[in-house]
Design an enzyme around this catalytic site. Structure first.
Site, PDB file in Angstrom:
ATOM      1  N   GLY A 177      -5.588   9.258  -3.738  1.00 34.81           N
ATOM      2  CA  GLY A 177      -6.672   8.459  -3.193  1.00 34.81           C
ATOM      3  C   GLY A 177      -6.895   8.587  -1.708  1.00 34.81           C
ATOM      4  O   GLY A 177      -7.685   7.839  -1.137  1.00 34.81           O
ATOM      5  N   GLY A 184      -8.158  11.257  -0.124  1.00 27.82           N
ATOM      6  CA  GLY A 184      -9.336  12.064   0.209  1.00 27.82           C
ATOM      7  C   GLY A 184      -9.092  13.554   0.281  1.00 27.82           C
ATOM      8  O   GLY A 184      -9.808  14.256   0.993  1.00 27.82           O
ATOM      9  N   LYS A 185      -8.120  14.066  -0.473  1.00 26.48           N
ATOM     10  CA  LYS A 185      -7.824  15.503  -0.428  1.00 26.48           C
ATOM     11  C   LYS A 185      -8.977  16.314  -1.007  1.00 26.48           C
ATOM     12  O   LYS A 185      -9.414  17.304  -0.407  1.00 26.48           O
ATOM     13  CB  LYS A 185      -6.524  15.787  -1.194  1.00 26.48           C
ATOM     14  CG  LYS A 185      -5.313  15.078  -0.631  1.00 26.48           C
ATOM     15  CD  LYS A 185      -4.042  15.428  -1.385  1.00 26.48           C
ATOM     16  CE  LYS A 185      -4.038  14.863  -2.781  1.00 26.48           C
ATOM     17  NZ  LYS A 185      -3.979  13.387  -2.801  1.00 26.48           N
ATOM     18  N   GLU A 234       7.121 -21.623  -3.283  1.00 28.45           N
ATOM     19  CA  GLU A 234       6.287 -20.847  -2.358  1.00 28.45           C
ATOM     20  C   GLU A 234       6.365 -21.413  -0.939  1.00 28.45           C
ATOM     21  O   GLU A 234       6.331 -20.658   0.040  1.00 28.45           O
ATOM     22  CB  GLU A 234       4.836 -20.828  -2.848  1.00 28.45           C
ATOM     23  CG  GLU A 234       4.636 -20.221  -4.227  1.00 28.45           C
ATOM     24  CD  GLU A 234       5.205 -18.828  -4.354  1.00 28.45           C
ATOM     25  OE1 GLU A 234       5.205 -18.080  -3.349  1.00 28.45           O
ATOM     26  OE2 GLU A 234       5.665 -18.472  -5.448  1.00 28.45           O
TER      27      GLU A 234
END
Length: 645
Positions: free
Chosen positions: A198, A200-201, A418
Site C-alpha cells: 500500500g 505506492g510501488k 480503560e
C-alpha cells in the site's frame, strides 16, 4: 467471457441446423386428407391434378379445392391416376446444399474440436484467442499501455520524494538515451521497488512510464507460472520480444517474489517450472543478447526471499525503498486524495496527518473514502472534519458495536479498566499522549484507550518502553484495586501478552538488561516449508534461559509496582474518570485534561477550527501551535499508534 459465449452460440447454431434439416422433412409430411380418402377420390374421378414429390402428394380437385397427403410405396398408384385421367406432375428429389452436406459430414467433428478447445482454455485460466488462446500457452500475458493511455505522472505520487529522486534518471534516460550512451554510460537494467503493502510501488512505476512517455508493459509474477513446465520461460522470452519491438519501454513485474524466490531453498528440491522461469528471466535481463532501451521495474514486499542472482549488478542492481510516509508525506498524500471529494472549510489536513502515524498511502486513501461515505449517509454536501475524525477512529480502533449490550457491572469494570490505562499512560514519562478513551465495544475489545505520538519516532528509549509496560498493566491493576482480587477479569490478556513481549525483547534483542548485557539471545524459530515446520537450532543454554526469565520478571515487577502506586495516589481521578466514561462512553483528550487537573468535565465538543476552550477560558489554540511547528516534524513511534483494550 465474451468469446466463451460466442463459442456456445456457434455450437447451438450447428445443432439447430441439424435438427431443422430433419424437422423440415417431418413438417412437410403432414397431410390434410388420408391416403385412403385420396384413392377413393381418384377412383370417383374427383381429382383433376396431382404433384408428386417423393412420398408427398399435393393436388387439386375438380372443384378447385386443394389437398395434400402422404403416399406409401404404392406400385399401382400411377396406374390408378392414369386410368382416371388425372394430370400427373413429378418433382425431382431435393438435393441438399453444399453447405448442408459439409455441415452434416464435418459438423460432429467440429463440435468435438470446439468442446476440446473450450475445456483447454478453461484449464489455462481463460484468455482470448491469438496470444491468450488455447494454442498460445507460451505467449506473454503482459498488458501494454500506450503513451496516451497512461496519464499517471510524478504529480500523482506523493509521500515518497526520495524514491522519486532515485528513478528520475531512468526517466531522463528513456527521454534521451543518447545523452548517456555517448559518454559510455548505461542506465540500470532493472529497479526493484521494495516496501510494505500500500505504499505506492505500482503507482510509482506507472509514473515513470507516464513521465517518460514510453510504452508500459505490466504483468504479475504469478502470470508466468503454469502447470506445464517450460510455459513460464516461453512467456518471458515472448515478453522481451514484444518489448524489443516497442523499445524504449518499461516492463513492470508486480509481486516478483512469486517467480523470483531463491532456487533450491528448503527441503526436497525446488519447483522446476518456477526455476526455469527465473533462469530465463536472468538470461533475458543480462545474457548474451542485450536489450537496449528496456528497463525492468519490479515490486515486492519480500525482498529477503529473492534469489541473489536476481539482485546482482546488471539485473536488479538498484533497490528503491518505498517506505511508509512521514507526517509531511502523509499530508501530501491526503492533499492528493482530498481533490477527489468536496471538502468543507473546517478541514485541516495537517491535523489528520498528525493523527495517522503508520498509515500507508492506501490507508490514507481508504480514510478519505470512509469519510466520504459517512458524509453521504448523513446527506451532507461536503466532507467535514468530523467525518474525517470519525473515519480515522474507525480505521484505528475498529467499528463501534452498538448492538452489543453490556450489563451495568461489566460496563463499570470496563470503565475502570480503560481509566487505569489512561491515568498511568498520562503520568509515566515519555509515554505517547492519550488520544481517546472509550468503553464502546470495538472489534474484539470491550473498550479502547488510544495513544497517538506527537512527532516522528524511529526508535524508543528504555524509559519509554518501561512506561509502555506500566500503562499496559494499568487496566488490570485498576480492576484489582476497585473490585478486589477475586473479581479481576480476563480483559487484560492481550495487555499481559504485549507487556511480556516488550520485556522479553528488551532483554534478548535490544540489550537493555544490565545483568545480561548488550547481547542478542536467540530462541527457536519455526519456519514453514511445504506445510511442515522446520526448526532452526538457535536454542540457548538452560542457565541463560533462567536468567532471561528472571530479568523479564524483574522488568515486569518494577513497572507493575510503579503503575500500582500511581493509581493508589490518584484513586479519586480513577473514580471521576470512570463516572465520565459511564456518562459519555467516550472522552477525548480535552476532557481527559479536565479530569487529570481535577476540574469539572466539559461536555463533548464537535470539531471546530480551534480546539475547545479550557474551563478557565485561557486562550489556547492548538491550531496556532501546530502551524508554528516545522513541517518535517511529527509521525509515529516504532509501533505507530498504540491501542490498549
Amino acid at each position: 467471457m465474451v468469446k466463451n459465449v460466442v463459442l456456445w452460440v456457434v455450437i447451438a447454431v450447428v445443432l439447430m441446423s441439424v435438427f431443422n434439416n430433419f424437422g423440415s422433412r417431418t413438417a412437410r409430411s403432414d397431410g390434410s386428407i388420408s391416403y385412403s380418402q385420396f384413392l377413393d377420390s381418384v377412383k370417383a374421378g374427383q381429382v383433376q391434378q396431382v404433384t408428386i414429390d417423393e412420398h408427398n402428394i399435393k393436388g387439386r380437385m375438380q372443384t378447385g379445392e386443394k389437398f395434400r397427403t402422404y403416399a406409401p410405396d404404392d406400385n399401382h398408384l400411377i396406374d390408378d391416376l392414369l386410368q382416371n385421367a388425372v394430370e400427373i406432375k413429378a418433382q425431382p428429389p431435393e438435393e441438399p446444399s453444399l453447405l448442408m452436406t459439409l455441415l452434416m459430414s464435418f459438423g460432429p467433428i467440429l463440435l468435438l474440436i470446439a468442446v476440446w478447445i473450450f475445456f483447454m482454455r478453461q484449464m489455462q485460466g481463460g484468455g482470448g484467442g491469438g496470444r491468450g488462446g488455447a494454442m498460445g500457452f507460451g505467449k506473454s500475458k503482459a498488458r501494454m499501455l500506450e503513451q496516451d493511455q497512461n496519464k499517471v505522472t510524478f504529480a500523482d505520487v506523493a509521500g515518497c520524494d526520495e524514491a522519486k529522486e532515485e528513478v528520475e534518471e531512468m526517466v531522463d534516460f528513456l527521454k534521451d538515451p543518447a545523452k548517456y550512451q555517448k559518454l559510455g554510460g548505461s542506465v540500470p537494467r532493472g529497479a526493484l521497488m521494495v516496501g510494505p503493502p500500500g505504499t505506492g510501488k505500482t503507482l510509482l512505476a506507472r509514473a515513470i512510464a507516464g513521465e517518460a512517455k514510453v510504452p508500459f508493459f505490466t504483468i504479475s509474477g504469478s502470470d508466468f507460472v503454469e502447470m506445464f513446465v517450460g510455459v513460464g520461460a516461453s512467456r518471458v522470452r515472448d515478453m522481451f520480444e514484444q518489448a524489443k519491438k516497442h523499445a524504449p519501454c518499461i516492463i513492470f513485474i508486480d509481486e516478483i517474489d512469486a517467480v523470483g524466490r531463491s532456487r533450491g531453498a528448503g527441503l526436497g528440491g525446488g519447483n522446476d517450472e518456477r526455476e526455469q522461469t527465473l533462469n530465463q528471466l536472468l538470461v533475458e535481463m543480462d545474457g548474451f543478447e542485450g536489450h537496449e532501451g528496456i528497463i525492468v521495474v519490479a515490486a515486492t514486499n519480500r525482498a529477503d526471499v529473492l534469489d541473489s542472482a536476481l539482485l546482482r549488478p546488471g539485473r536488479f542492481d538498484r533497490q528503491v525503498n518505498v517506505g511508509l510516509p512521514d507526517i509531511k508525506g502523509r499530508e501530501q498524500i491526503l492533499n492528493v486524495h482530498m481533490k477527489k471529494v468536496p471538502a468543507a472549510d473546517d478541514v485541516i489536513v495537517k491535523y489528520i496527518a498528525q493523527g495517522t502515524p503508520g498509515f500507508s498511502g492506501a490507508d490514507l486513501a481508504n480514510l478519505i473514502n470512509e469519510a466520504a461515505l459517512f458524509a453521504a449517509r448523513k446527506n451532507k454536501r461536503t466532507v467535514t472534519m468530523a467525518d474525517l475524525e470519525k473515519a480515522k477512529d474507525k480505521l484505528i480502533m475498529g467499528v463501534e458495536k452498538h448492538s452489543m449490550v453490556m450489563d451495568e457491572k461489566e460496563k463499570r469494570m470496563t470503565a475502570y479498566h480503560e481509566a487505569g490505562h489512561a491515568i498511568v499512560g498520562k503520568l509515566v514519562p515519555e509515554h505517547d499522549p492519550v488520544y481517546k478513551v472509550s468503553i464502546m465495544p470495538r472489534g474484539r475489545a470491550l473498550g479502547v484507550t488510544m495513544f497517538l505520538p506527537e512527532k516522528d519516532q524511529y526508535s524508543a528509549s528504555k524509559q519509554k518502553l518501561d512506561s509502555m509496560i506500566s500503562s499496559l498493566y494499568g487496566g488490570r491493576i485498576a480492576e484489582e484495586q476497585i473490585f478486589g482480587w477475586e473479581q479481576v477479569s480476563t480483559g487484560a490478556s492481550n495487555d499481559i501478552e504485549r507487556a511480556t513481549e516488550l520485556a522479553r525483547n528488551m532483554v534478548t534483542k535490544w540489550g537493555l538488561s544490565r545483568r545480561l548485557g548488550p547481547l542478542a539471545y536467540g530462541e527457536e524459530d519455526g519456519e514453514v516449508f511445504l506445510g511442515h515446520s522446520v526448526t532452526q537450532n538457535k536454542s540457548i543454554a538452560e542457565g541463560t534461559a533462567v536468567t532471561i526469565n528472571e530479568e523479564v520478571r524483574k522488568i515486569i515487577d518494577q513497572n507493575y509496582q510503579r503503575a500500582e502506586q500511581i493509581l493508589k495516589d490518584n484513586e479519586d481521578i480513577l473514580h471521576t474518570m470512570s463516572d465520565a466514561l459511564m456518562k459519555y462512553e467516550t472522552i477525548d483528550k480535552y476532557q481527559l485534561e479536565d479530569l487529570m487537573d481535577r476540574k469539572p468535565v466539559r461536555d463533548p465538543q464537535g470539531w471546530d477550527d480551534t480546539p475547545p476552550p479550557s474551563n478557565d477560558n485561557e486562550a489556547k489554540s492548538e491550531k496556532d501551535e501546530a502551524d508554528k511547528k516545522e513541517d518535517g516534524k511529527g509521525d509515529s513511534s516504532i509501533d505507530g499508534a498504540t491501542e490498549q483494550s
